[in-house]
Design an enzyme around this catalytic site. Structure first.
Site, PDB file in Angstrom:
ATOM      1  N   GLU A  34       0.845  -1.185   0.000  1.00 43.22           N
ATOM      2  CA  GLU A  34       0.000   0.000   0.000  1.00 43.22           C
ATOM      3  C   GLU A  34       0.885   1.241   0.000  1.00 43.22           C
ATOM      4  OE1 GLU A  34      -3.677  -2.086   2.496  1.00 43.22           O
ATOM      5  OE2 GLU A  34      -2.785  -0.205   3.240  1.00 43.22           O
ATOM      6  N   SER A  38       7.655  -2.467   2.760  1.00 43.39           N
ATOM      7  CA  SER A  38       8.384  -3.515   3.469  1.00 43.39           C
ATOM      8  C   SER A  38       7.685  -3.899   4.775  1.00 43.39           C
ATOM      9  CB  SER A  38       9.820  -3.053   3.761  1.00 43.39           C
ATOM     10  OG  SER A  38      10.531  -2.862   2.552  1.00 43.39           O
ATOM     11  N   GLN A  81      28.939  -1.368 -20.370  1.00 47.01           N
ATOM     12  CA  GLN A  81      30.338  -0.947 -20.436  1.00 47.01           C
ATOM     13  C   GLN A  81      31.060  -1.606 -21.606  1.00 47.01           C
ATOM     14  OE1 GLN A  81      31.522   1.350 -18.443  1.00 47.01           O
ATOM     15  NE2 GLN A  81      33.607   1.352 -19.251  1.00 47.01           N
ATOM     16  N   GLU A 124       8.903  -7.616  -4.604  1.00 48.52           N
ATOM     17  CA  GLU A 124       8.674  -8.802  -3.770  1.00 48.52           C
ATOM     18  C   GLU A 124       9.685  -8.927  -2.629  1.00 48.52           C
ATOM     19  OE1 GLU A 124       7.507 -12.405  -5.713  1.00 48.52           O
ATOM     20  OE2 GLU A 124       6.604 -11.321  -7.376  1.00 48.52           O
ATOM     21  N   THR A 165      12.590  -5.987  -0.955  1.00 45.30           N
ATOM     22  CA  THR A 165      13.871  -5.427  -1.376  1.00 45.30           C
ATOM     23  C   THR A 165      15.012  -6.353  -0.956  1.00 45.30           C
ATOM     24  OG1 THR A 165      14.265  -4.223   0.685  1.00 45.30           O
ATOM     25  CG2 THR A 165      12.949  -3.103  -1.010  1.00 45.30           C
TER      26      THR A 165
END
Length: 390
Positions: free
Chosen positions: A135, A140, A343, A370, A372
């Site tokens: 929300e 988390s 790179q 899903e 961190t």
């Protein structure tokens, strides 16, 4: 520029059926997904026709029971399908992973009657799902969610806003976690909400740095009424269901990350063997050869990690710690590999003429969704040293 077809990964698969399945997925990816990926991502086009094709091909319900329209495939096989799809276009691979996540609560905690009524259409009927836990004020800290479901006779009335919802506004059904009781995790219940239910609406999709073809939006539930037959599991069991779903979902994210990383490595190898400087291919220079070797090694390590966790799951053994490890390692690997691919391509890597820059932008979100990667470290540490593990 359209993405180049990658060199097929030499996969260890448990059966001839699984090998045929991977061949089918590669064919669909080569014909229907990869040629349009760059153009449609740039335009922000959601590939609904691709998901319909995947449903018609039996690829939207692979890890679920055959009797309900699923594919009865081991997670070890399903995840390798996800990797193939994500290598072709992350919007598709991630979308299948989210759809599988959205079906988990019903498949694992629904009654026989609920599974028989709802699952076949969800797995093979062309429907697409979304998972609603986060929300605006609870990411988390998911147990602090504020969306409420209030009992009204034989119905529930759901009110609140969910955020960062993949397929928000285009999903045919939403698995929604809502508060039905006390504060904290024990007051949360899971519900299966039709996408066309009265009171369900979505905000405009978020404007993101990558995954532009995958709509991510807030979903509003304005007094949405659903019957008690759409409550999944027991009252107050929703948070436990949500965490259990995420253990499996994190493996899906890990597989998608390795798919993106593999696509970036293939692009880097192709470029480095064709680009000539100082009279020879740049792949002949030791500095670049070592970069390619490190990229390939990390990809293989990530693939082995997510497959090892999948095998634990297939055997019915605990795998939450290994799922967190796989999600952490594979998504960090995807970020590193895609950055190195840019790179290696030099100035060309920074342009949209080559897909390396898109892979790099897409890889970043996989370290966030899903759970961190900081949350993954907390989960792993809790299993190693915290009281919750005992």
């Amino acid at each position: 520029m359209t993405d180049r077809a990658p060199q097929p990964v030499d996969r260890l698969l448990p059966s001839d059926e699984a090998r045929d399945l991977i061949s089918l997925v590669r064919d669909i990816a080569q014909r229907e997904i990869r040629p349009k990926a760059a153009e449609e991502e740039e335009a922000g086009l959601f590939p609904r026709k691709v998901f319909t094709l995947l449903s018609d091909s039996g690829l939207l319900g692979l890890p679920y029971a055959y009797e309900y329209g699923g594919g009865d495939q081991e997670y070890e096989v399903y995840l390798q399908v996800l990797e193939e799809l994500a290598a072709a276009r992350l919007t598709v691979g991630l979308g299948v992973s989210v759809h599988t996540l959205a079906g988990y609560a019903l498949a694992a905690y629904g009654t026989e009657q609920q599974r028989g009524r709802f699952l076949p259409a969800m797995l093979g009927g062309g429907l697409l799902g979304a998972y609603c836990l986060s929300e605006p004020a609870s990411g988390s800290d998911a147990a602090s969610l504020r969306t409420k479901a209030v009992r009204d006779g034989d119905d529930w009335v759901i009110t609140g806003t969910k955020a960062w919802i993949t397929h928000g506004g285009v999903a045919d059904f939403y698995t929604v976690m809502a508060r039905t009781g006390e504060e904290g995790p024990r007051g949360i219940t899971a519900f299966l909400v039709p996408g066309d239910a009265e009171g369900v609406g979505a905000a405009p999709p978020e404007k993101k740095m990558g995954l532009k073809g995958s709509p991510t939006a807030q979903v509003h539930f304005d007094g949405v009424r659903v019957g008690d037959d759409r409550r999944l599991g027991e009252e107050g069991q929703g948070f436990a269901i949500a965490l259990s779903a995420l253990d499996s979902g994190r493996l899906g994210i890990a597989a998608c990350a390795i798919g993106v990383a593999q696509a970036a490595l293939d692009e880097a190898v192709t470029y480095a063997t064709q680009r000539r400087q100082f009279g020879k291919p740049i792949a002949d220079f030791q500095g670049l050869r070592f970069m390619l070797a490190d990229m390939a090694t990390q990809i293989e390590a990530g693939r082995a990690l997510y497959l090892a966790a999948a095998r634990l799951r297939d055997e019915g053994r605990p795998f939450a710690k290994q799922a967190a490890m796989a999600k952490l390692h594979c998504t960090d690997t995807a970020m590193k590999v895609t950055t190195d691919a840019v790179q290696i391509l030099g100035g060309y890597g920074y342009t949209a003429d080559f897909p390396a820059e898109r892979y790099m932008r897409e890889a970043k979100v996989l370290q966030i969704v899903e759970g961190t990667n900081q949350i993954q470290r907390m989960v792993i540490a809790r299993h190693l040293a915290g009281p919750e593990s005992r």
